[in-house]
Write a protein that holds these residues in place. Structure first.
Motif, PDB file in Angstrom:
ATOM      1  N   ALA A  37     -29.720 131.433  37.441  1.00  0.00           N
ATOM      2  CA  ALA A  37     -28.810 130.330  37.763  1.00  0.00           C
ATOM      3  C   ALA A  37     -28.526 130.293  39.255  1.00  0.00           C
ATOM      4  O   ALA A  37     -28.460 131.331  39.927  1.00  0.00           O
ATOM      5  N   SER A  38     -28.340 129.083  39.774  1.00  0.00           N
ATOM      6  CA  SER A  38     -27.991 128.957  41.193  1.00  0.00           C
ATOM      7  C   SER A  38     -26.544 129.353  41.437  1.00  0.00           C
ATOM      8  O   SER A  38     -26.176 129.749  42.538  1.00  0.00           O
ATOM      9  N   ARG A  39     -25.722 129.242  40.400  1.00  0.00           N
ATOM     10  CA  ARG A  39     -24.342 129.729  40.489  1.00  0.00           C
ATOM     11  C   ARG A  39     -23.816 129.946  39.078  1.00  0.00           C
ATOM     12  O   ARG A  39     -24.300 129.367  38.111  1.00  0.00           O
ATOM     13  N   VAL A  40     -22.812 130.806  38.991  1.00  0.00           N
ATOM     14  CA  VAL A  40     -22.235 131.213  37.716  1.00  0.00           C
ATOM     15  C   VAL A  40     -20.732 131.071  37.828  1.00  0.00           C
ATOM     16  O   VAL A  40     -20.131 131.428  38.853  1.00  0.00           O
ATOM     17  N   ALA A  41     -20.113 130.545  36.772  1.00  0.00           N
ATOM     18  CA  ALA A  41     -18.676 130.291  36.841  1.00  0.00           C
ATOM     19  C   ALA A  41     -18.013 130.606  35.510  1.00  0.00           C
ATOM     20  O   ALA A  41     -18.661 130.644  34.455  1.00  0.00           O
ATOM     21  N   SER A  42     -16.711 130.833  35.578  1.00  0.00           N
ATOM     22  CA  SER A  42     -15.915 130.997  34.367  1.00  0.00           C
ATOM     23  C   SER A  42     -14.608 130.249  34.534  1.00  0.00           C
ATOM     24  O   SER A  42     -14.110 130.057  35.643  1.00  0.00           O
ATOM     25  N   VAL A  43     -14.075 129.805  33.401  1.00  0.00           N
ATOM     26  CA  VAL A  43     -12.740 129.213  33.363  1.00  0.00           C
ATOM     27  C   VAL A  43     -11.863 130.142  32.556  1.00  0.00           C
ATOM     28  O   VAL A  43     -12.234 130.574  31.460  1.00  0.00           O
TER      29      VAL A  43
END
Length: 325
Positions: free
Chosen positions: A96-102
């Motif tokens: 992935a080019s970026r990884v995020a969480s909420v």
């Protein structure tokens, strides 16, 4: 170039708004959206909403992921124990080019080893548990979102929309982010450094009518005369007695409470009015623009001018170019 694809990871008992908020932002900005769940078939949110994911971890290619976003919810601690899901998230993160969480989605990223050594955030109620379970992380429960390179983490619910707007701005520029926010009737007023906490969360609600009367007087006119003698007159107590009781019941001194209320009032004006900073400083009891600037920087983490600029963008101006054009 068109924006990329956002892949949302969901699971049983996910938080509805952790998914719906970012979906609305990215969808409005023209992204392709897909959902991945641990298994085939519908998953149900904590509010009872049923979602039929596009893929399970058995059918989704973990190496075909642009932006990976893991939502939160009460079910995340069960999802942490799902080895197939954790392995898929770890594999997806490598490409992935970026990884995020909420919100508590950070627990799943942490279990997959993605957050090791990083400064991250989550909902303030979850911060202690996240830090205890994953001591290699630096957990900062104050900001609404944190970005460290390609890794983004946010606090809960509405903070997920702030994070999504910041990503849209990172990809497409501030005008695209602003357009999405306007269409959704959102205000672009919260940089990631803004605190999760407002005055009521920083303090304990007073138990008796006298202290409530003092607190109400401060909120009714933040710029009014709120020295200890003035507030003692409101309470009908001696200044020393008020100082002791207020601190015991509210958890901070009267002066500190007044300062926070005034800063929040200044934040509202900076976001909603065109008045000069000097005028706002006088209106809310700071006296001078310099006093407001010093107080604002200490509590908010930004200058009044920077905060006002961020009313129309989600992030401070940078010299980088958007990812997509």
């Amino acid at each position: 170039m068109a924006p990329g694809t956002v892949t949302f990871v969901v699971f049983e008992n996910f938080d509805t708004l952790d998914l719906a908020g970012p979906v609305e932002v990215f969808g409005e900005a023209g992204y392709n959206l897909r959902t991945v769940a641990p298994a085939k078939g519908p998953v149900t949110s904590d509010a009872g909403l049923s979602v039929n994911p596009d893929h399970s971890v058995r059918t989704a290619d973990p190496h075909d992921v642009d932006t990976l976003l893991v939502v939160g919810g009460a079910g995340v601690h069960v999802a942490q124990q799902d080895k197939n899901l954790v392995r898929w998230v770890a594999d997806a993160a490598t490409s992935a080019s970026r990884v995020a969480s909420v919100c508590s989605g950070a627990f799943l990223l942490a279990e997959a080893g993605i957050l090791d050594g990083h400064r991250v955030t989550t909902h303030w109620r979850k911060a202690d548990r996240l830090a205890a379970e994953y001591p290699s992380l630096t957990v900062d429960c104050d900001p609404i979102f944190v970005q460290e390179g390609p890794i983004w983490t946010s606090a809960g619910v509405s903070a997920g929309m702030d994070l999504a707007l910041a990503m849209v701005e990172d990809d497409l520029g501030p005008q695209a982010s602003l357009a999405a926010a306007r269409e959704l009737n959102l205000f672009l007023r919260r940089p990631g450094s803004q605190s999760q906490f407002s005055v009521p969360l920083w303090s304990t609600p007073p138990r008796d009518d006298i202290m409530r009367r003092v607190v109400d007087a401060i909120h009714a006119d933040p710029g009014g005369p709120h020295g200890i003698a003035d507030l003692a007159n409101v309470a009908g107590l001696s200044p020393r007695h008020l100082q002791r009781r207020f601190t015991q019941e509210v958890g901070m001194t009267p002066a500190a409470y007044v300062e926070r209320v005034r800063v929040e009032a200044a934040q509202r004006d900076l976001s909603e009015r065109d008045d000069p900073v000097e005028t706002i400083a006088h209106r809310h009891g700071f006296g001078t623009a310099e006093t407001l600037r010093r107080t604002f920087h200490r509590i908010v983490g930004a200058s009044p001018t920077d905060y006002r600029a961020r009313f129309t963008t989600t992030r401070p101006p940078t010299h980088s170019t958007p990812r997509y054009r």
